[in-house]
Motif scaffolding. Structure first.
Motif, mmCIF file in Angstrom:
data_model
loop_
_atom_site.group_PDB
_atom_site.id
_atom_site.type_symbol
_atom_site.label_atom_id
_atom_site.label_comp_id
_atom_site.label_asym_id
_atom_site.label_seq_id
_atom_site.Cartn_x
_atom_site.Cartn_y
_atom_site.Cartn_z
ATOM 1 N N THR A 59 0.715 -1.293 -0.404
ATOM 2 C CA THR A 59 0.225 0.265 -0.070
ATOM 3 C C THR A 59 0.605 1.276 -0.149
ATOM 4 O O THR A 59 1.690 1.058 0.453
ATOM 5 C CB THR A 59 -0.726 -0.030 1.553
ATOM 6 O OG1 THR A 59 -0.304 0.700 2.248
ATOM 7 C CG2 THR A 59 -1.888 -0.983 1.470
ATOM 8 N N ARG A 112 -4.916 9.791 4.562
ATOM 9 C CA ARG A 112 -5.610 8.530 4.668
ATOM 10 C C ARG A 112 -5.842 8.472 4.101
ATOM 11 O O ARG A 112 -6.778 8.766 2.640
ATOM 12 C CB ARG A 112 -6.778 9.116 5.452
ATOM 13 C CG ARG A 112 -7.808 8.028 6.404
ATOM 14 C CD ARG A 112 -9.305 8.611 6.855
ATOM 15 N NE ARG A 112 -8.592 9.244 8.182
ATOM 16 C CZ ARG A 112 -9.792 10.152 9.022
ATOM 17 N NH1 ARG A 112 -10.601 10.279 8.529
ATOM 18 N NH2 ARG A 112 -9.000 10.072 10.610
ATOM 19 N N GLU A 113 -6.328 6.311 3.318
ATOM 20 C CA GLU A 113 -6.428 6.148 2.247
ATOM 21 C C GLU A 113 -7.900 5.710 2.457
ATOM 22 O O GLU A 113 -8.960 5.983 3.669
ATOM 23 C CB GLU A 113 -5.676 4.721 2.153
ATOM 24 C CG GLU A 113 -3.910 4.997 2.131
ATOM 25 C CD GLU A 113 -3.317 3.605 1.965
ATOM 26 O OE1 GLU A 113 -3.587 2.400 2.146
ATOM 27 O OE2 GLU A 113 -1.662 3.900 2.507
ATOM 28 N N SER A 114 -8.562 5.810 1.317
ATOM 29 C CA SER A 114 -10.041 5.873 1.247
ATOM 30 C C SER A 114 -10.901 4.359 1.810
ATOM 31 O O SER A 114 -11.951 4.239 1.558
ATOM 32 C CB SER A 114 -10.008 5.123 -0.563
ATOM 33 O OG SER A 114 -9.249 4.008 -1.139
ATOM 34 N N ASP A 115 -9.592 3.540 1.802
ATOM 35 C CA ASP A 115 -10.076 2.108 2.727
ATOM 36 C C ASP A 115 -9.979 1.972 4.070
ATOM 37 O O ASP A 115 -10.236 0.945 4.989
ATOM 38 C CB ASP A 115 -9.264 0.596 1.976
ATOM 39 C CG ASP A 115 -8.159 0.324 2.215
ATOM 40 O OD1 ASP A 115 -7.446 1.316 2.520
ATOM 41 O OD2 ASP A 115 -7.654 -0.276 2.126
ATOM 42 N N ALA A 116 -9.026 3.399 4.599
ATOM 43 C CA ALA A 116 -9.135 3.320 6.336
ATOM 44 C C ALA A 116 -10.404 3.095 7.130
ATOM 45 O O ALA A 116 -11.399 3.072 6.593
ATOM 46 C CB ALA A 116 -9.352 4.698 6.124
ATOM 47 N N ARG A 117 -10.473 2.197 8.134
ATOM 48 C CA ARG A 117 -11.634 1.751 8.527
ATOM 49 C C ARG A 117 -11.011 1.836 10.197
ATOM 50 O O ARG A 117 -10.135 2.345 10.935
ATOM 51 C CB ARG A 117 -11.829 0.478 8.494
ATOM 52 C CG ARG A 117 -12.066 0.185 7.507
ATOM 53 C CD ARG A 117 -11.903 -1.831 6.664
ATOM 54 N NE ARG A 117 -13.180 -2.556 8.101
ATOM 55 C CZ ARG A 117 -12.338 -3.222 8.353
ATOM 56 N NH1 ARG A 117 -12.356 -4.571 8.050
ATOM 57 N NH2 ARG A 117 -13.186 -3.985 9.721
ATOM 58 N N ASN A 146 -4.954 3.755 7.999
ATOM 59 C CA ASN A 146 -4.665 3.092 6.441
ATOM 60 C C ASN A 146 -4.294 1.512 8.104
ATOM 61 O O ASN A 146 -4.086 1.734 8.529
ATOM 62 C CB ASN A 146 -3.765 3.689 6.540
ATOM 63 C CG ASN A 146 -4.170 4.910 5.805
ATOM 64 O OD1 ASN A 146 -5.303 5.834 5.429
ATOM 65 N ND2 ASN A 146 -3.056 5.418 5.468
ATOM 66 N N THR A 206 -4.888 -6.501 13.802
ATOM 67 C CA THR A 206 -4.673 -5.810 12.668
ATOM 68 C C THR A 206 -2.892 -4.969 12.632
ATOM 69 O O THR A 206 -3.092 -3.679 13.241
ATOM 70 C CB THR A 206 -6.084 -5.055 12.308
ATOM 71 O OG1 THR A 206 -6.963 -5.961 11.704
ATOM 72 C CG2 THR A 206 -5.492 -3.897 10.961
ATOM 73 N N PRO A 251 -10.682 6.588 11.903
ATOM 74 C CA PRO A 251 -10.572 5.930 11.400
ATOM 75 C C PRO A 251 -8.855 5.705 10.663
ATOM 76 O O PRO A 251 -8.252 6.459 10.815
ATOM 77 C CB PRO A 251 -10.834 6.440 9.790
ATOM 78 C CG PRO A 251 -11.945 6.756 10.316
ATOM 79 C CD PRO A 251 -11.974 7.235 11.982
#
Length: 122
Positions: free
Chosen positions: A19, A52-57, A96, A64, A94
């Motif tokens: 990533t 922050r990446e688009s799939d950050a949670r 990455n 994780t 959120p």
């Protein structure tokens, strides 16, 4: 990429996906930091600043390997944090997603706030 995270009482290895954040982290390894704990999460500064990446949670599985962009830190949850609902791993905001701890993430329970931490490539 595989990394090893070590502290005085133990170590874990983790497998990271390719990533933008893991690539930025890889450029500064090895790194040394001071551990912080927040409930059943270990986090520490990396000196890396990324968006922050688009799939950050915010809610993730135990083990994780996450990157907290608000604090430029690796966040390693292995159980509930103070803001979790039930047994979930809820991060402060959120993060990455970089990868997963290999083996039992509960090993991180032996990290104490203030412990020296070292992260290096395996």
């Amino acid at each position: 990429m595989q990394i090893r995270i070590s502290w005085p009482a133990g170590h874990v290895t983790a497998t990271l996906a390719e990533t933008p954040t893991s690539q930025a982290l890889g450029k500064v390894l090895p790194l040394s930091a001071t551990a912080n704990t927040w409930g059943e999460e270990v986090y520490f500064d990396t000196g890396v600043s990324v968006p922050r990446e688009s799939d950050a949670r915010q809610v993730v599985e135990p083990g994780t390997v996450a990157f907290w962009t608000d604090g430029d830190a690796l966040a390693l949850p292995y159980g509930p944090t103070p803001i979790s609902h039930g047994a979930e791993c809820r991060l402060a905001s959120p993060c990455n997603l970089l990868g997963q701890i290999d083996g039992d993430p509960g090993t991180l329970a032996s990290v104490r706030a203030g412990d020296p931490v070292r992260v290096e490539r395996v």
